[in-house]
Motif scaffolding. Structure first.
Motif, PDB file in Angstrom:
ATOM      1  N   GLY A  33      -5.616  25.895 -34.400  1.00  0.00           N
ATOM      2  CA  GLY A  33      -4.562  26.746 -34.959  1.00  0.00           C
ATOM      3  C   GLY A  33      -4.734  28.230 -34.658  1.00  0.00           C
ATOM      4  O   GLY A  33      -5.797  28.700 -34.264  1.00  0.00           O
ATOM      5  N   SER A  34      -3.631  28.957 -34.861  1.00  0.00           N
ATOM      6  CA  SER A  34      -3.563  30.379 -34.497  1.00  0.00           C
ATOM      7  C   SER A  34      -4.543  31.224 -35.283  1.00  0.00           C
ATOM      8  O   SER A  34      -5.165  32.145 -34.751  1.00  0.00           O
ATOM      9  CB  SER A  34      -2.163  30.928 -34.765  1.00  0.00           C
ATOM     10  OG  SER A  34      -1.207  29.984 -34.427  1.00  0.00           O
ATOM     11  N   GLU A  35      -4.675  30.895 -36.594  1.00  0.00           N
ATOM     12  CA  GLU A  35      -5.536  31.728 -37.413  1.00  0.00           C
ATOM     13  C   GLU A  35      -6.986  31.623 -36.948  1.00  0.00           C
ATOM     14  O   GLU A  35      -7.705  32.622 -36.864  1.00  0.00           O
ATOM     15  CB  GLU A  35      -5.415  31.281 -38.864  1.00  0.00           C
ATOM     16  CG  GLU A  35      -5.428  32.447 -39.814  1.00  0.00           C
ATOM     17  CD  GLU A  35      -5.138  32.008 -41.238  1.00  0.00           C
ATOM     18  OE1 GLU A  35      -4.074  31.378 -41.461  1.00  0.00           O
ATOM     19  OE2 GLU A  35      -5.974  32.283 -42.097  1.00  0.00           O
ATOM     20  N   TYR A  36      -7.382  30.408 -36.630  1.00  0.00           N
ATOM     21  CA  TYR A  36      -8.745  30.196 -36.142  1.00  0.00           C
ATOM     22  C   TYR A  36      -8.946  30.916 -34.807  1.00  0.00           C
ATOM     23  O   TYR A  36      -9.955  31.592 -34.583  1.00  0.00           O
ATOM     24  CB  TYR A  36      -9.025  28.699 -35.995  1.00  0.00           C
ATOM     25  CG  TYR A  36     -10.416  28.419 -35.482  1.00  0.00           C
ATOM     26  CD1 TYR A  36     -11.537  28.644 -36.293  1.00  0.00           C
ATOM     27  CD2 TYR A  36     -10.625  27.955 -34.187  1.00  0.00           C
ATOM     28  CE1 TYR A  36     -12.820  28.416 -35.828  1.00  0.00           C
ATOM     29  CE2 TYR A  36     -11.910  27.725 -33.699  1.00  0.00           C
ATOM     30  CZ  TYR A  36     -13.002  27.958 -34.526  1.00  0.00           C
ATOM     31  OH  TYR A  36     -14.271  27.738 -34.057  1.00  0.00           O
ATOM     32  N   LEU A  49      -6.702  34.628 -22.415  1.00  0.00           N
ATOM     33  CA  LEU A  49      -6.220  33.437 -23.123  1.00  0.00           C
ATOM     34  C   LEU A  49      -5.472  32.608 -22.088  1.00  0.00           C
ATOM     35  O   LEU A  49      -4.365  32.954 -21.677  1.00  0.00           O
ATOM     36  CB  LEU A  49      -5.277  33.827 -24.260  1.00  0.00           C
ATOM     37  CG  LEU A  49      -5.868  34.653 -25.398  1.00  0.00           C
ATOM     38  CD1 LEU A  49      -4.869  34.775 -26.541  1.00  0.00           C
ATOM     39  CD2 LEU A  49      -7.165  34.031 -25.911  1.00  0.00           C
ATOM     40  N   ALA A  50      -6.140  31.558 -21.622  1.00  0.00           N
ATOM     41  CA  ALA A  50      -5.526  30.713 -20.588  1.00  0.00           C
ATOM     42  C   ALA A  50      -4.679  29.661 -21.285  1.00  0.00           C
ATOM     43  O   ALA A  50      -5.203  28.761 -21.940  1.00  0.00           O
ATOM     44  CB  ALA A  50      -6.616  30.070 -19.742  1.00  0.00           C
ATOM     45  N   ILE A  51      -3.376  29.838 -21.170  1.00  0.00           N
ATOM     46  CA  ILE A  51      -2.453  28.977 -21.922  1.00  0.00           C
ATOM     47  C   ILE A  51      -2.023  27.775 -21.078  1.00  0.00           C
ATOM     48  O   ILE A  51      -1.486  27.941 -19.980  1.00  0.00           O
ATOM     49  CB  ILE A  51      -1.180  29.764 -22.317  1.00  0.00           C
ATOM     50  CG1 ILE A  51      -1.535  31.143 -22.907  1.00  0.00           C
ATOM     51  CG2 ILE A  51      -0.294  28.930 -23.242  1.00  0.00           C
ATOM     52  CD1 ILE A  51      -2.103  31.124 -24.285  1.00  0.00           C
ATOM     53  N   SER A  52      -2.266  26.598 -21.615  1.00  0.00           N
ATOM     54  CA  SER A  52      -1.786  25.388 -20.932  1.00  0.00           C
ATOM     55  C   SER A  52      -1.006  24.559 -21.938  1.00  0.00           C
ATOM     56  O   SER A  52      -1.522  24.232 -23.001  1.00  0.00           O
ATOM     57  CB  SER A  52      -2.966  24.553 -20.426  1.00  0.00           C
ATOM     58  OG  SER A  52      -3.893  25.367 -19.742  1.00  0.00           O
ATOM     59  N   PRO A  53       0.234  24.230 -21.622  1.00  0.00           N
ATOM     60  CA  PRO A  53       1.006  23.405 -22.552  1.00  0.00           C
ATOM     61  C   PRO A  53       0.486  21.961 -22.542  1.00  0.00           C
ATOM     62  O   PRO A  53       0.115  21.440 -21.480  1.00  0.00           O
ATOM     63  CB  PRO A  53       2.438  23.489 -22.030  1.00  0.00           C
ATOM     64  CG  PRO A  53       2.343  23.971 -20.627  1.00  0.00           C
ATOM     65  CD  PRO A  53       1.009  24.633 -20.442  1.00  0.00           C
ATOM     66  N   ALA A  54       0.423  21.374 -23.726  1.00  0.00           N
ATOM     67  CA  ALA A  54      -0.167  20.038 -23.837  1.00  0.00           C
ATOM     68  C   ALA A  54       0.664  18.981 -23.112  1.00  0.00           C
ATOM     69  O   ALA A  54       0.142  17.925 -22.757  1.00  0.00           O
ATOM     70  CB  ALA A  54      -0.308  19.663 -25.317  1.00  0.00           C
ATOM     71  N   TRP A 100     -12.229  24.955 -26.836  1.00  0.00           N
ATOM     72  CA  TRP A 100     -10.773  24.919 -26.647  1.00  0.00           C
ATOM     73  C   TRP A 100     -10.113  25.009 -28.018  1.00  0.00           C
ATOM     74  O   TRP A 100     -10.647  24.515 -28.997  1.00  0.00           O
ATOM     75  CB  TRP A 100     -10.348  23.621 -25.977  1.00  0.00           C
ATOM     76  CG  TRP A 100     -10.640  23.577 -24.499  1.00  0.00           C
ATOM     77  CD1 TRP A 100     -11.845  23.312 -23.927  1.00  0.00           C
ATOM     78  CD2 TRP A 100      -9.705  23.793 -23.457  1.00  0.00           C
ATOM     79  NE1 TRP A 100     -11.743  23.349 -22.570  1.00  0.00           N
ATOM     80  CE2 TRP A 100     -10.416  23.646 -22.248  1.00  0.00           C
ATOM     81  CE3 TRP A 100      -8.344  24.087 -23.398  1.00  0.00           C
ATOM     82  CZ2 TRP A 100      -9.805  23.782 -20.999  1.00  0.00           C
ATOM     83  CZ3 TRP A 100      -7.743  24.204 -22.166  1.00  0.00           C
ATOM     84  CH2 TRP A 100      -8.463  24.077 -20.977  1.00  0.00           C
ATOM     85  N   VAL A 101      -8.939  25.628 -28.027  1.00  0.00           N
ATOM     86  CA  VAL A 101      -8.211  25.711 -29.293  1.00  0.00           C
ATOM     87  C   VAL A 101      -6.800  25.168 -29.086  1.00  0.00           C
ATOM     88  O   VAL A 101      -6.109  25.562 -28.143  1.00  0.00           O
ATOM     89  CB  VAL A 101      -8.146  27.154 -29.829  1.00  0.00           C
ATOM     90  CG1 VAL A 101      -7.376  27.199 -31.149  1.00  0.00           C
ATOM     91  CG2 VAL A 101      -9.552  27.732 -30.021  1.00  0.00           C
ATOM     92  N   THR A 107     -13.144  33.581 -21.211  1.00  0.00           N
ATOM     93  CA  THR A 107     -11.922  32.775 -21.138  1.00  0.00           C
ATOM     94  C   THR A 107     -11.820  31.861 -22.362  1.00  0.00           C
ATOM     95  O   THR A 107     -12.794  31.206 -22.734  1.00  0.00           O
ATOM     96  CB  THR A 107     -11.933  31.903 -19.869  1.00  0.00           C
ATOM     97  OG1 THR A 107     -12.020  32.754 -18.739  1.00  0.00           O
ATOM     98  CG2 THR A 107     -10.674  31.054 -19.788  1.00  0.00           C
ATOM     99  N   PHE A 108     -10.659  31.884 -22.978  1.00  0.00           N
ATOM    100  CA  PHE A 108     -10.378  30.943 -24.064  1.00  0.00           C
ATOM    101  C   PHE A 108      -9.309  29.977 -23.590  1.00  0.00           C
ATOM    102  O   PHE A 108      -8.223  30.405 -23.205  1.00  0.00           O
ATOM    103  CB  PHE A 108      -9.875  31.694 -25.305  1.00  0.00           C
ATOM    104  CG  PHE A 108     -10.979  32.379 -26.042  1.00  0.00           C
ATOM    105  CD1 PHE A 108     -11.584  31.760 -27.140  1.00  0.00           C
ATOM    106  CD2 PHE A 108     -11.446  33.617 -25.632  1.00  0.00           C
ATOM    107  CE1 PHE A 108     -12.620  32.385 -27.806  1.00  0.00           C
ATOM    108  CE2 PHE A 108     -12.477  34.235 -26.294  1.00  0.00           C
ATOM    109  CZ  PHE A 108     -13.070  33.626 -27.383  1.00  0.00           C
ATOM    110  N   GLY A 109      -9.650  28.700 -23.604  1.00  0.00           N
ATOM    111  CA  GLY A 109      -8.647  27.701 -23.243  1.00  0.00           C
ATOM    112  C   GLY A 109      -7.767  27.433 -24.453  1.00  0.00           C
ATOM    113  O   GLY A 109      -8.255  27.108 -25.535  1.00  0.00           O
ATOM    114  N   VAL A 110      -6.475  27.641 -24.278  1.00  0.00           N
ATOM    115  CA  VAL A 110      -5.549  27.435 -25.395  1.00  0.00           C
ATOM    116  C   VAL A 110      -4.534  26.370 -24.992  1.00  0.00           C
ATOM    117  O   VAL A 110      -3.896  26.477 -23.946  1.00  0.00           O
ATOM    118  CB  VAL A 110      -4.816  28.740 -25.761  1.00  0.00           C
ATOM    119  CG1 VAL A 110      -3.816  28.490 -26.890  1.00  0.00           C
ATOM    120  CG2 VAL A 110      -5.819  29.829 -26.152  1.00  0.00           C
TER     121      VAL A 110
END
Ligand code: GDP
Ligand code: MG
Length: 618
Positions: free
Chosen positions: A280-283, A179-184, A238-239, A207-210
């Motif tokens: 969203g988190s649930e998705y 889960l590649a986390i990038s702050p908006a 992307w989520v 890889t999931f872009g979050v």
């Protein structure tokens, strides 16, 4: 793709099998094949928050308290070993969070949440790590330390590099979902998470872009270019996420409320409204679940053949070991009697092989008949016994005051009788020699009966019974051979002497007639003639006995030993009580323990094989 239920069943079986196989993780183990989910990103990018929200529960060490979970801390390894909790996605999670260690330590290695009682029936039991938990996927969530750009005050210069290396060591594993986390509120082009993910997963398959903190973007800007894949293309969509803010956390806003708020945010957002169902988190949790299952399925499919091969190999080894140690004996009297008789038969088989020639030693019996007996017969002192001097002595003593008139009947009988007595020695010696050969074969056969080794008491019982039987056979054989000799004395072969009397007396004068007076009764010539007649008769008997003694010995000793060595023992054992039988099967306790341990392991392995077989996914 397998359904969630069948996959969960499979995973549970595999996990149980691996636990049996002693696979508790480590390089190359199946545990490593199970997917893990790792969050990667800069400091404070929202990594921990994302993990929490996809799980759907508050669990990170923030002292939220009211969550059913248990943290186990391993002080020696310095890591959080597991965190067990109930959440939307996964029930049992092995959770490693380097930043959480401090909290667990302060709780003396064990921290138990408030609702443990509700969870107990779900938690692993001591001997079965999956006891009580069924339909659970074991997933490792890894909350990695944040990537940094510069070392801050008090940190070593190498920190930036060290953290990156550590993070890479987790995410480079092919079963790690990133889960590649990038702050908006930061430029995606500068995202360390994306940079590292692209390095270890160039195709973007895992890889999931979050994008987090959508709510913190400057007014008038949005992240649509990123979320719709225009800024940076990834295999998976992307989520966008809106986690709880620091203020929410301070106000103890719980996960349910947070998720509701997040959904409202997307639904009501003028920018993202059209994407609300994919945000969203649930998705994200659902997406992850799908991909995790897919990874799990292919990882397991790939590994099942080698696991099954390993199990089968181990089963074969254990079976062989058990055969070597001997199988456990049933507890009832019948089974014990059966075991004892089996052991006797095994011994008897080997003993017979020695006699019949499958094994060495039986030929020594023939040696007795072929060498020892003829040599002993040859050594008998007939020359001395039938010397002129002795013949004269015996004949004259037998005649008494009246010298014999024609032939010294009494003298002949005495000479023959006393000569035949000499045969008793070699006859008995043959019996004893064969007895010792048989005894030696019993001793050897006992030693060669592998099955018997585990029962020292039975071993000596059988040896004693066999030797007793051999003694009985020896007594009988001795009586028989002595009887053969006595029979020779009891009745002489008359024909032999009749033939002698028709032979012309070569020693007498050519002119002598029956009318001429008889020669001197005790003259040398006459006595020598008597001596040679007796010697010829004894020689004939000797030839007979050389043949009949072996027949008697084989009949009484060898044949009986082959036929009924343990018959007496069988009859005795058959009448024994269970208590006596089990005393005979008294075993070396260390051996017993060893066998029991192996038998138990074998059971577990077989069970593991059945577990995997029952999935039918090979
Ligand atoms: P980590 O260091 O990457 O694990 O980040 P954390 O999950 O601990 O979050 C760091 C801070 O950012 C915390 O105060 C969070 O409440 C806050 N935060 C994380 N995600 C969001 C978000 O989507 N919106 C808002 N407003 N705050 C967030
Ligand atoms: Mg964190």
């Amino acid at each position: 793709m397998a359904t969630m239920e069948s996959l969960i069943g499979l995973v549970n079986r595999i996990q149980r099998a691996c636990t049996v196989l002693g696979d508790h993780g480590g390089e190359g183990s199946l545990w490593e094949a199970l997917p893990s989910v790792a969050v990667v990103g800069g400091q404070s990018s929202g990594k921990s928050s994302v993990l929490e929200s996809i799980v759907g529960r508050d669990f990170l060490p923030r002292g939220s308290g009211n969550v059913p979970m248990r943290i186990t801390f391993d002080p020696s390894a310095g890591v959080l070993v597991s965190l067990v909790m109930v959440c939307d996605l996964f029930v049992w999670i092995r959770y490693r969070d380097p930043e959480a260690v401090g909290v667990a330590t302060s709780q003396d290695g064990e921290w138990v949440g408030t609702h443990m009682a509700d969870l107990n029936h779900l938690l692993p039991q001591n001997d079965d790590p999956f006891g009580g938990i069924r339909n659970v996927v074991n997933l490792t969530l890894i909350d990695l330390p944040g990537l940094t750009k510069v070392a801050v005050e008090g940190q070593p210069e190498s920190i930036v590099r060290d953290i990156e290396d550590m993070v890479r060591s987790y995410v480079e594993k092919p079963n790690c979902i990133i889960l590649a986390i990038s702050p908006a509120n930061q430029d995606i082009a500068t995202s360390d998470a994306i940079k590292l993910a692209r390095e270890v997963d160039p195709a973007g398959e895992r890889t999931f872009g979050v994008v987090t903190k959508l709510d913190l973007m400057d007014k008038g800007t949005n992240a649509l270019d990123v979320l719709e894949g225009r800024s940076y293309r990834l295999q998976h969509p992307w989520v966008g996420i809106v986690n709880r803010s620091q203020a929410d956390i301070n106000k103890n806003v719980d996960m349910i409320a947070a998720r509701r708020k997040e959904q409202e945010y997307f639904a009501n957002s003028p920018d993202y409204g059209h994407l609300a169902h994919k945000m969203g988190s649930e998705y994200l949790a659902k997406l992850l679940s799908k991909v995790a299952i897919h990874h799990l399925e292919s990882a397991i499919r790939a590994r099942i053949p080698s696991i099954v091969a390993l199990i089968n190999k181990t089963i074969d080894e254990l079976e062989a070991e058990l055969d070597r140690l001997g199988r456990p004996i049933g507890a009832d009297g019948g089974a014990q009697l059966y075991t004892i008789l089996e052991m006797c038969r095994a011994f008897d088989r080997i003993f017979k092989e020695h006699l019949d020639g499958g094994r060495p030693g039986g030929d020594r019996i023939y040696g007795v008949f072929d060498n020892q007996l003829p040599a002993a017969l040859k050594k008998l002192p007939f020359d001395r016994h039938l010397s002129l001097h002795n013949v004269r002595k015996v004949i004259s003593e037998a005649d008494g005051y009246q010298p014999h008139l024609i032939a010294p009947e009494q003298g002949y009988r005495r000479l023959i009788d006393s000569s035949l007595g000499y045969f008793k020695g070699p006859a008995e010696a043959s019996v004893d020699a064969v007895h010792f050969v048989l005894k030696e074969l019993v001793r050897k056969s006992i030693g060669e009966t592998e099955e018997l080794k585990r029962f020292p008491t039975l071993q000596s019982d059988i040896a004693a019974a066999a030797n007793e039987a051999l003694e009985r056979f020896r007594d009988d054989s001795r009586k028989t051979v002595l009887r053969l000799v006595e029979m020779e004395s009891a009745y002489l072969t008359v024909d032999f002497f009749r033939k002698l009397s028709h032979e012309p007396d070569k020693g007498s004068n050519p002119g002598s007639t029956p009318n001429t007076p008889a020669p001197d009764r005790y003259g040398d010539h006459h006595l020598r003639k008597i001596g040679s007649n007796v010697s010829a008769y004894v020689g004939m008997v000797c030839d007979t006995l050389r043949n009949t003694i072996p027949k008697a010995v084989v009949h009484c000793q060898v044949r009986e030993a082959k036929k009924s060595l343990l018959n007496y023992f069988y009859a005795q054992v058959g009448g024994r009580e269970k208590k006596q039988l089990s005393a005979m099967l008294d075993e070396d306790p260390t051996l017993m323990e060893k066998r029991n341990a192996i038998a138990k392991r074998l059971e577990l392995y077989k069970h593991a094989r059945d577990e995997i077989d029952s999935v039918g996914w090979k």
